[in-house]
Design a protein around this motif. Structure first.
Motif, PDB file in Angstrom:
ATOM      1  N   ALA A  52      74.424 -31.158  21.523  1.00 45.92           N
ATOM      2  CA  ALA A  52      75.173 -32.525  21.176  1.00 45.92           C
ATOM      3  C   ALA A  52      74.646 -33.155  20.104  1.00 45.92           C
ATOM      4  O   ALA A  52      75.531 -33.754  19.377  1.00 45.92           O
ATOM      5  N   ILE A  53      73.528 -33.182  19.537  1.00 49.64           N
ATOM      6  CA  ILE A  53      73.057 -33.893  18.649  1.00 49.64           C
ATOM      7  C   ILE A  53      73.584 -33.205  17.337  1.00 49.64           C
ATOM      8  O   ILE A  53      74.014 -33.769  16.265  1.00 49.64           O
ATOM      9  N   SER A  55      64.946 -26.685  30.427  1.00 51.96           N
ATOM     10  CA  SER A  55      65.248 -26.169  29.171  1.00 51.96           C
ATOM     11  C   SER A  55      66.721 -26.020  29.074  1.00 51.96           C
ATOM     12  O   SER A  55      67.149 -26.244  27.682  1.00 51.96           O
ATOM     13  N   ASP A  56      67.703 -26.018  29.836  1.00 54.02           N
ATOM     14  CA  ASP A  56      69.300 -26.083  29.723  1.00 54.02           C
ATOM     15  C   ASP A  56      69.621 -27.375  29.213  1.00 54.02           C
ATOM     16  O   ASP A  56      70.499 -27.417  28.367  1.00 54.02           O
ATOM     17  N   ARG A  57      68.998 -28.391  29.803  1.00 55.29           N
ATOM     18  CA  ARG A  57      69.228 -29.823  29.673  1.00 55.29           C
ATOM     19  C   ARG A  57      68.939 -29.723  27.871  1.00 55.29           C
ATOM     20  O   ARG A  57      69.688 -30.614  27.125  1.00 55.29           O
ATOM     21  N   LEU A  58      67.876 -29.571  27.539  1.00 53.00           N
ATOM     22  CA  LEU A  58      67.269 -29.610  26.075  1.00 53.00           C
ATOM     23  C   LEU A  58      68.049 -29.045  25.456  1.00 53.00           C
ATOM     24  O   LEU A  58      68.330 -29.517  24.072  1.00 53.00           O
ATOM     25  N   ASP A  59      68.466 -27.771  25.562  1.00 53.11           N
ATOM     26  CA  ASP A  59      69.498 -27.034  24.593  1.00 53.11           C
ATOM     27  C   ASP A  59      70.778 -27.619  24.522  1.00 53.11           C
ATOM     28  O   ASP A  59      71.425 -27.796  23.556  1.00 53.11           O
ATOM     29  N   ARG A  60      71.316 -28.125  25.754  1.00 49.61           N
ATOM     30  CA  ARG A  60      72.509 -29.147  25.807  1.00 49.61           C
ATOM     31  C   ARG A  60      72.450 -30.209  24.735  1.00 49.61           C
ATOM     32  O   ARG A  60      73.293 -30.705  24.025  1.00 49.61           O
ATOM     33  N   SER A  61      71.430 -30.815  24.863  1.00 45.30           N
ATOM     34  CA  SER A  61      71.126 -32.165  24.004  1.00 45.30           C
ATOM     35  C   SER A  61      70.875 -31.794  22.564  1.00 45.30           C
ATOM     36  O   SER A  61      71.523 -32.566  21.764  1.00 45.30           O
ATOM     37  N   MET A 104      75.954 -34.545  14.366  1.00 46.32           N
ATOM     38  CA  MET A 104      75.580 -34.698  12.823  1.00 46.32           C
ATOM     39  C   MET A 104      76.704 -33.903  12.088  1.00 46.32           C
ATOM     40  O   MET A 104      77.082 -34.602  10.987  1.00 46.32           O
ATOM     41  N   HIS A 105      77.329 -32.998  12.647  1.00 41.77           N
ATOM     42  CA  HIS A 105      78.428 -32.471  11.829  1.00 41.77           C
ATOM     43  C   HIS A 105      79.656 -33.125  11.768  1.00 41.77           C
ATOM     44  O   HIS A 105      80.206 -33.371  10.608  1.00 41.77           O
ATOM     45  N   ARG A 106      79.763 -33.903  13.044  1.00 40.98           N
ATOM     46  CA  ARG A 106      80.822 -34.764  12.828  1.00 40.98           C
ATOM     47  C   ARG A 106      80.785 -36.024  11.671  1.00 40.98           C
ATOM     48  O   ARG A 106      81.705 -36.143  10.996  1.00 40.98           O
ATOM     49  N   LYS A 107      79.530 -36.595  11.614  1.00 40.46           N
ATOM     50  CA  LYS A 107      79.112 -37.458  10.752  1.00 40.46           C
ATOM     51  C   LYS A 107      79.357 -37.105   9.304  1.00 40.46           C
ATOM     52  O   LYS A 107      79.771 -37.861   8.579  1.00 40.46           O
ATOM     53  N   GLU A 108      78.934 -35.688   9.215  1.00 42.54           N
ATOM     54  CA  GLU A 108      78.880 -35.216   7.720  1.00 42.54           C
ATOM     55  C   GLU A 108      80.477 -34.921   7.409  1.00 42.54           C
ATOM     56  O   GLU A 108      80.866 -35.329   6.239  1.00 42.54           O
ATOM     57  N   ARG A 109      81.294 -34.621   8.354  1.00 37.86           N
ATOM     58  CA  ARG A 109      82.656 -34.423   8.207  1.00 37.86           C
ATOM     59  C   ARG A 109      83.355 -35.795   7.880  1.00 37.86           C
ATOM     60  O   ARG A 109      84.101 -35.683   6.899  1.00 37.86           O
TER      61      ARG A 109
END
Length: 151
Positions: free
Chosen positions: A14-15, A5-11, A19-24
């Motif tokens: 990251a996603i 679940s930690d890896r899932l939260d980190r991924s 997405m926020h960088r792409k929007e910026r």
């Protein structure tokens, strides 16, 4: 929490960051396009804000827009990192291969396969040229100094 679940939260984080960088980036590009449309582009700043769009500037804009959407531009953007790393590792081989490719192009003469009429027809059909003609017609009918005529 478990390791999965930690890896899932980190991924997920990251996603979301991606997405926020792409929007910026998209917002910055849209702002640059709006600034260029308003005459506040880099060429306008170079001339001190007194940018007057002449035929040469309009033609340059058309060529830049044409190249931006050309398939060869995309292929060059994809190939550029690989070619740069190869050139750093083996510069003499890179130079030799580029000379060989240039000689091959010279011997094949691909420019003789294309007719001038075909190139002119492709240029006339180009949306960038249509935009150039429309902007030239509108600027000749209503110069930038004159206010628009309202009826």
């Amino acid at each position: 929490m478990s390791e999965g679940s930690d890896r899932l939260d980190r991924s997920r984080l990251a996603i979301l960051e991606h997405m926020h960088r792409k929007e910026r980036r998209r917002e910055v590009q849209e702002q640059q396009v709006e600034a260029a449309k308003a005459g506040e582009g880099p060429r306008a700043r170079e001339s001190g804000g007194r940018h007057q769009a002449g035929w040469l500037d309009k033609g340059r804009d058309v060529v830049e827009a044409w190249w931006r959407y050309h398939p060869a531009h995309v292929a060059l953007d994809i190939a550029r990192p690989a070619l740069a790393s190869y050139a750093r590792r083996k510069p003499l081989q890179y130079l030799g291969l580029s000379a060989l490719a240039g000689a091959g192009l010279f011997m094949l003469r691909p420019w003789k396969l294309i007719s001038v009429t075909g190139v002119l027809v492709a240029l006339v059909k180009s949306p960038q040229v249509a935009g150039l003609v429309m902007s030239a017609m509108s600027s000749s009918q209503n110069p930038a100094d004159d206010p628009p005529v309202s009826e």
